[in-house]
Write a protein that holds these residues in place. Structure first.
Motif, PDB file in Angstrom:
ATOM      1  N   GLU A   3       0.812  -1.217   0.000  1.00 31.88           N
ATOM      2  CA  GLU A   3       0.000   0.000   0.000  1.00 31.88           C
ATOM      3  C   GLU A   3       0.848   1.271   0.000  1.00 31.88           C
ATOM      4  O   GLU A   3       0.399   2.318  -0.465  1.00 31.88           O
ATOM      5  CB  GLU A   3      -1.004  -0.003   1.154  1.00 31.88           C
ATOM      6  N   ASN A   4       2.078   1.180   0.522  1.00 31.33           N
ATOM      7  CA  ASN A   4       2.985   2.341   0.466  1.00 31.33           C
ATOM      8  C   ASN A   4       3.572   2.505  -0.929  1.00 31.33           C
ATOM      9  O   ASN A   4       3.801   3.622  -1.392  1.00 31.33           O
ATOM     10  CB  ASN A   4       4.117   2.199   1.486  1.00 31.33           C
ATOM     11  N   LYS A   5       3.807   1.383  -1.576  1.00 30.73           N
ATOM     12  CA  LYS A   5       4.475   1.400  -2.878  1.00 30.73           C
ATOM     13  C   LYS A   5       3.513   1.722  -4.032  1.00 30.73           C
ATOM     14  O   LYS A   5       3.879   2.391  -4.986  1.00 30.73           O
ATOM     15  CB  LYS A   5       5.136   0.035  -3.102  1.00 30.73           C
ATOM     16  N   TYR A   6       2.254   1.241  -3.913  1.00 29.59           N
ATOM     17  CA  TYR A   6       1.274   1.404  -5.000  1.00 29.59           C
ATOM     18  C   TYR A   6       0.038   2.158  -4.491  1.00 29.59           C
ATOM     19  O   TYR A   6      -0.804   1.578  -3.785  1.00 29.59           O
ATOM     20  CB  TYR A   6       0.840   0.040  -5.556  1.00 29.59           C
ATOM     21  N   PRO A   7      -0.135   3.420  -4.852  1.00 32.26           N
ATOM     22  CA  PRO A   7      -1.297   4.207  -4.379  1.00 32.26           C
ATOM     23  C   PRO A   7      -2.639   3.619  -4.841  1.00 32.26           C
ATOM     24  O   PRO A   7      -3.628   3.692  -4.120  1.00 32.26           O
ATOM     25  CB  PRO A   7      -1.087   5.592  -4.998  1.00 32.26           C
ATOM     26  N   GLU A   8      -2.680   3.016  -6.048  1.00 41.13           N
ATOM     27  CA  GLU A   8      -3.937   2.416  -6.538  1.00 41.13           C
ATOM     28  C   GLU A   8      -4.351   1.267  -5.632  1.00 41.13           C
ATOM     29  O   GLU A   8      -5.538   1.092  -5.315  1.00 41.13           O
ATOM     30  CB  GLU A   8      -3.786   1.892  -7.979  1.00 41.13           C
ATOM     31  N   PHE A   9      -3.374   0.466  -5.225  1.00 35.36           N
ATOM     32  CA  PHE A   9      -3.658  -0.662  -4.330  1.00 35.36           C
ATOM     33  C   PHE A   9      -4.151  -0.133  -2.982  1.00 35.36           C
ATOM     34  O   PHE A   9      -5.100  -0.671  -2.413  1.00 35.36           O
ATOM     35  CB  PHE A   9      -2.410  -1.537  -4.150  1.00 35.36           C
ATOM     36  N   ARG A  10      -3.524   0.919  -2.475  1.00 33.94           N
ATOM     37  CA  ARG A  10      -3.920   1.509  -1.197  1.00 33.94           C
ATOM     38  C   ARG A  10      -5.373   1.991  -1.280  1.00 33.94           C
ATOM     39  O   ARG A  10      -6.172   1.752  -0.380  1.00 33.94           O
ATOM     40  CB  ARG A  10      -2.981   2.662  -0.833  1.00 33.94           C
ATOM     41  N   ASN A  11      -5.730   2.670  -2.380  1.00 29.39           N
ATOM     42  CA  ASN A  11      -7.099   3.171  -2.551  1.00 29.39           C
ATOM     43  C   ASN A  11      -8.107   2.030  -2.664  1.00 29.39           C
ATOM     44  O   ASN A  11      -9.195   2.095  -2.096  1.00 29.39           O
ATOM     45  CB  ASN A  11      -7.189   4.071  -3.778  1.00 29.39           C
TER      46      ASN A  11
END
Length: 191
Positions: A3-11
Motif C-alpha cells: 500500500e505504500n508502494k502502489y497508491p492504486e492498491f492503497r485506494n
C-alpha cells in the motif's frame, strides 16, 4: 509495503475496508434489526396497517358434483340450510365420488365464475367443469371488503418497508449529528 508502494492498491484496499464496514454497520442498524426487532416491527405495522390491504375477497364453498342429479340433490339440501358435513355424508353414502367440497377465499378477478356472482348466497345456476367432467355448485358465504392483512400475511412487505424506515431514520440521525463540509478546491480538481 504494497500500500505504500502502489497508491492504486492503497485506494482499492481502503475502498474494500470501508465497504465492508459500511455493510456490517448497515446490517446491524437496518437489515438484521428489522428482522430481530419484533416489537418495533409490530409497532411499525400498527401505524401503517392501511398500507397492507387485501382487495375485495369472497369466501366460497365449491361443491363438485359427479353429475346434474347430484348437483340438484346438493341444491335441495342447501335450500334446507343443511351443513357442509351433512350434505357430504348424505350424498356420498352410495359413493365417495358423488361430491367433493372445497372452501376457498378468492380475490376479485381470480375466478371468473365467482366474479360473475359477486354476492352472498347460492349461485343460481350450475357451472360445468369440463376439465374434471363435473357439475359445480358455488356458494358465496361472505363478501369481504378491503381489510388489512395480518403481520403474518404481509411479513415480507412489512419487513422491507420497516428496513427502509430504519434506514431513513438512521441517515437522518447521522445528518443531524455530523455536518458535511465540501472542500471546493478538491471537488474542482475532480471535475
Amino acid at each position: 509495503n504494497l500500500e505504500n508502494k502502489y497508491p492504486e492498491f492503497r485506494n482499492l484496499l481502503k475502498e474494500y475496508r470501508d465497504g465492508i464496514l459500511l455493510f456490517d454497520l448497515t446490517d446491524q442498524k437496518v437489515w438484521s434489526k428489522a428482522v430481530k426487532d419484533t416489537a418495533g416491527l409490530k409497532d411499525f405495522y400498527e401505524k401503517n396497517k392501511n398500507n397492507y390491504l387485501w382487495d375485495e375477497r369472497a369466501e366460497v364453498t365449491t361443491y363438485k358434483c359427479a353429475n346434474e342429479k347430484v348437483a340438484k340433490e346438493v341444491r335441495g339440501m342447501l335450500k334446507k340450510n343443511k351443513s357442509e358435513k351433512e350434505i357430504t355424508e348424505t350424498v356420498n353414502k352410495t359413493s365417495q365420488l358423488n361430491v367433493s367440497v372445497e372452501n376457498i377465499t378468492y380475490l376479485k378477478g381470480e375466478n371468473k365464475d365467482v366474479d360473475a356472482n359477486w354476492k352472498q348466497g347460492v349461485v343460481a345456476s350450475d357451472i360445468k367443469d369440463t376439465k374434471e367432467n363435473k357439475v359445480v355448485v358455488l356458494v358465496v358465504n361472505k363478501v369481504l371488503g378491503k381489510t388489512p392483512k395480518t403481520i403474518a400475511e404481509a411479513k415480507g412487505m412489512i419487513t422491507a418497508d420497516y428496513q427502509n424506515y430504519l434506514e431513513k431514520e438512521w441517515l437522518a440521525y447521522l445528518k443531524n449529528k455530523y455536518s458535511v463540509k465540501v472542500n471546493e478546491d478538491v471537488l474542482n480538481t475532480v471535475k
